[in-house]
Structure formats: structure tokens, C-alpha cells
Design a protein around this motif. Structure first.
Motif, PDB file in Angstrom:
ATOM      1  N   LEU A  65      26.413 136.255  10.523  1.00 45.62           N
ATOM      2  CA  LEU A  65      26.563 136.188   9.066  1.00 45.62           C
ATOM      3  C   LEU A  65      26.569 134.718   8.676  1.00 45.62           C
ATOM      4  O   LEU A  65      27.510 134.000   9.007  1.00 45.62           O
ATOM      5  N   PRO A  66      25.537 134.231   7.987  1.00 47.29           N
ATOM      6  CA  PRO A  66      25.487 132.803   7.653  1.00 47.29           C
ATOM      7  C   PRO A  66      26.680 132.392   6.786  1.00 47.29           C
ATOM      8  O   PRO A  66      27.047 133.093   5.838  1.00 47.29           O
ATOM      9  N   GLY A  76      24.961 133.687   0.118  1.00 43.58           N
ATOM     10  CA  GLY A  76      25.372 133.894  -1.262  1.00 43.58           C
ATOM     11  C   GLY A  76      25.673 132.634  -2.048  1.00 43.58           C
ATOM     12  O   GLY A  76      25.999 132.712  -3.229  1.00 43.58           O
ATOM     13  N   THR A  77      25.551 131.474  -1.432  1.00 47.07           N
ATOM     14  CA  THR A  77      25.853 130.235  -2.147  1.00 47.07           C
ATOM     15  C   THR A  77      24.634 129.661  -2.858  1.00 47.07           C
ATOM     16  O   THR A  77      24.778 128.865  -3.782  1.00 47.07           O
ATOM     17  N   GLY A  78      23.444 130.037  -2.392  1.00 42.48           N
ATOM     18  CA  GLY A  78      22.229 129.474  -2.976  1.00 42.48           C
ATOM     19  C   GLY A  78      21.929 128.071  -2.503  1.00 42.48           C
ATOM     20  O   GLY A  78      21.037 127.412  -3.053  1.00 42.48           O
ATOM     21  N   ARG A  79      22.622 127.596  -1.468  1.00 38.03           N
ATOM     22  CA  ARG A  79      22.359 126.252  -0.956  1.00 38.03           C
ATOM     23  C   ARG A  79      20.986 126.195  -0.297  1.00 38.03           C
ATOM     24  O   ARG A  79      20.476 127.188   0.214  1.00 38.03           O
ATOM     25  N   PHE A 101      20.236 128.238   7.613  1.00 43.17           N
ATOM     26  CA  PHE A 101      19.856 129.533   7.054  1.00 43.17           C
ATOM     27  C   PHE A 101      18.759 129.363   6.010  1.00 43.17           C
ATOM     28  O   PHE A 101      17.756 130.090   6.008  1.00 43.17           O
ATOM     29  N   ALA A 102      18.913 128.390   5.113  1.00 40.01           N
ATOM     30  CA  ALA A 102      17.901 128.136   4.088  1.00 40.01           C
ATOM     31  C   ALA A 102      16.594 127.649   4.707  1.00 40.01           C
ATOM     32  O   ALA A 102      15.509 127.957   4.205  1.00 40.01           O
ATOM     33  N   ALA A 103      16.693 126.908   5.806  1.00 41.21           N
ATOM     34  CA  ALA A 103      15.482 126.454   6.484  1.00 41.21           C
ATOM     35  C   ALA A 103      14.732 127.639   7.089  1.00 41.21           C
ATOM     36  O   ALA A 103      13.496 127.646   7.140  1.00 41.21           O
TER      37      ALA A 103
END
Length: 260
Positions: free
Chosen positions: A30-31, A35-38, A43-45
Motif C-alpha cells: 500500500l503506497p 490518495g495524496t496526489g503527490r 508510486f507516482a513514477a
């Protein structure tokens, strides 16, 4: 393999069911920034949308979007097959999955906004709940027609459509909006939930759902933000919840999709 996952995500559940049906070894993560939108995290990468599921495979490659993950898994590990061999049956499986991933998920997600995140009260909550009941019944009628008298959506054996339908219908059952007792669709749910791959995935969902009440305030105060996108946003607005969207934007406790 590593799967970026949230146990409540119907999309992640679909992928986990497929991986487990094929007997594949994987771990779930679970990253921390879920849910933060960062946009500055691993995870975003892996997925610029910052959505689960994401499957990390050979040499650090990342695959996102649940249907694409299923296609990769089916091509990489074709046995036991989940996708039908017949072209028409394969198209029918994809159509069933598409309805579940778009329209059905949006209705389930909308009720989660009421049940877990308390986005509405009083008359508005009643109006939205009525819309959930109506739309869930319509979707289940459509699925019941697709299933017919067969044991599985693909006919004689569990397959692609069953993995797609299972998380959606099970969430409706959890919410108290399951199909009529004794109906073919209710019997299918009883049948599918006994499969080991599905039972393990549903147990993870149940454990996470039991913790949601404690987590709800974290989302309502902006520590995490629920993602309003495409069919979810459409369902909320057409069902009468445009004020919920406006309040979420004002309070900065909802978000829209990347690249915004």
C-alpha cells in the motif's frame, strides 16, 4: 512481483484474483502516498495517475491500469487461461469487464462516499442512496442476463469476466444491495466466493472495510483526497451530488486525475 494495492480497490481485487488463480507469487504494497496526489514519489513514477493497481515486474518495469495488467499476465502466463479462446466470447468478456470497470464501479464508489466518508446527510443522502439502489439493480439485471443459466460468465469454467464481476458484486453485497436471494446471480456470488483466490481477496477487503470508519476523517480533512474522475464524477453529478463535488473542491478533500 510487487503489486501496488489497496484492498478496497475493486480494480486491484480483480488483478489479485487473476494472479492467484494462476498461482503466481507476488507481494502487496500500500503506497504511503496513496490518495495524496503527490507526483514526486516512487508510486507516482510507476503510475503518473497515482492510482492502484500497479504491477512491478521484470527489471523494475511498471504496468498500470487493471485491464492492461490482466492482458500482460494472460500473455506472460497463459496457463490456466482466463481469457476465452473464441473471438466472440473474448469480446463478450471484455464488454462485461468494461461495464463493471466503468458504470458499476462508479455506483459502488458513490455509495462509499456516503457510507464511509459521510459526504451527505438528510435528504441528499436519501436521494443518492435511492440512485445507488436503482442503478445497482439495473446493473445486476444486465449481469444476470449475461450470466444466464451458466455456472460462470464464460460458460463452464471461471474466467476473465468472473474476475471482473466478483469485486463489484461483492461490494454491493457488502453494502446490502446484493442480488435477490436464490437468484442465479446470488448463486454465482456464493459459488465464486468459495474459490480460494477469491476468498483470500475478499477477506482482505473485509478487513480493510472494517477499518474505514477510523480512516474517514483523514480523508475529509485533506490528509488523503478521494479521486473524482470520469464515470465517478458523472454519476455523482447526475444523481444530484454536484454540491458534494463543490464542497470537496472548496475543502480540498477531493482531487481530479493527472495531469492536473
Amino acid at each position: 512481483m510487487i503489486l501496488y494495492d489497496h484492498p478496497l480497490s475493486s480494480y486491484a481485487q480483480k488483478v489479485k484474483i487473476a494472479l492467484r488463480e494462476k498461482g503466481l507469487d507476488f507481494g502487496c504494497v500500500l503506497p504511503e502516498d496513496f490518495g495524496t496526489g503527490r507526483h514526486d514519489t516512487a508510486f507516482a513514477a510507476a503510475n503518473p495517475r497515482s492510482e492502484v493497481p500497479v504491477l512491478l515486474v521484470e527489471e523494475g518495469a511498471a504496468i498500470f491500469e487493471s485491464t492492461i495488467i490482466l492482458e500482460y499476465v494472460e500473455e506472460r502466463w497463459p496457463e490456466p487461461p482466463l481469457r476465452p479462446a473464441d473471438p466472440l466470447a473474448r469480446a463478450e468478456a471484455r464488454m462485461t469487464e468494461e461495464i463493471c470497470d466503468s458504470h458499476y464501479e462508479a455506483v459502488n464508489w458513490g455509495y462509499g462516499e456516503l457510507l464511509w466518508f459521510r459526504r451527505a446527510e438528510g435528504a441528499l443522502a436519501e436521494r443518492l442512496t435511492a440512485a445507488v439502489r436503482r442503478d445497482t439493480a439495473r446493473l445486476q439485471d444486465w449481469l444476470a442476463a449475461r450470466l444466464g443459466a451458466a455456472d460462470w460468465f464464460g460458460g463452464e469454467r471461471f474466467g476473465w469476466s468472473d474476475a471482473a464481476v466478483a469485486p463489484m458484486l461483492n461490494r454491493s453485497v457488502h453494502y446490502g444491495f446484493g442480488p435477490p436471494p436464490g437468484s442465479a446471480l446470488a448463486r454465482w456470488h456464493e459459488r465464486v466466493r468459495r474459490r480460494p483466490a477469491v476468498a483470500e481477496t475478499f477477506a482482505e477487503f473485509d478487513a480493510a472495510a472494517a477499518r474505514m470508519a477510523a480512516a474517514a476523517d483523514h480523508y475529509r480533512t485533506g490528509g488523503r483526497r478521494r479521486e473524482y474522475r470520469d464515470h465517478r464524477l458523472e454519476w455523482m453529478i447526475r444523481s444530484g451530488g454536484i454540491d458534494i463535488v463543490a464542497a470537496g473542491l472548496e475543502n480540498d478533500n477531493i482531487r481530479f486525475s493527472w495531469p492536473g
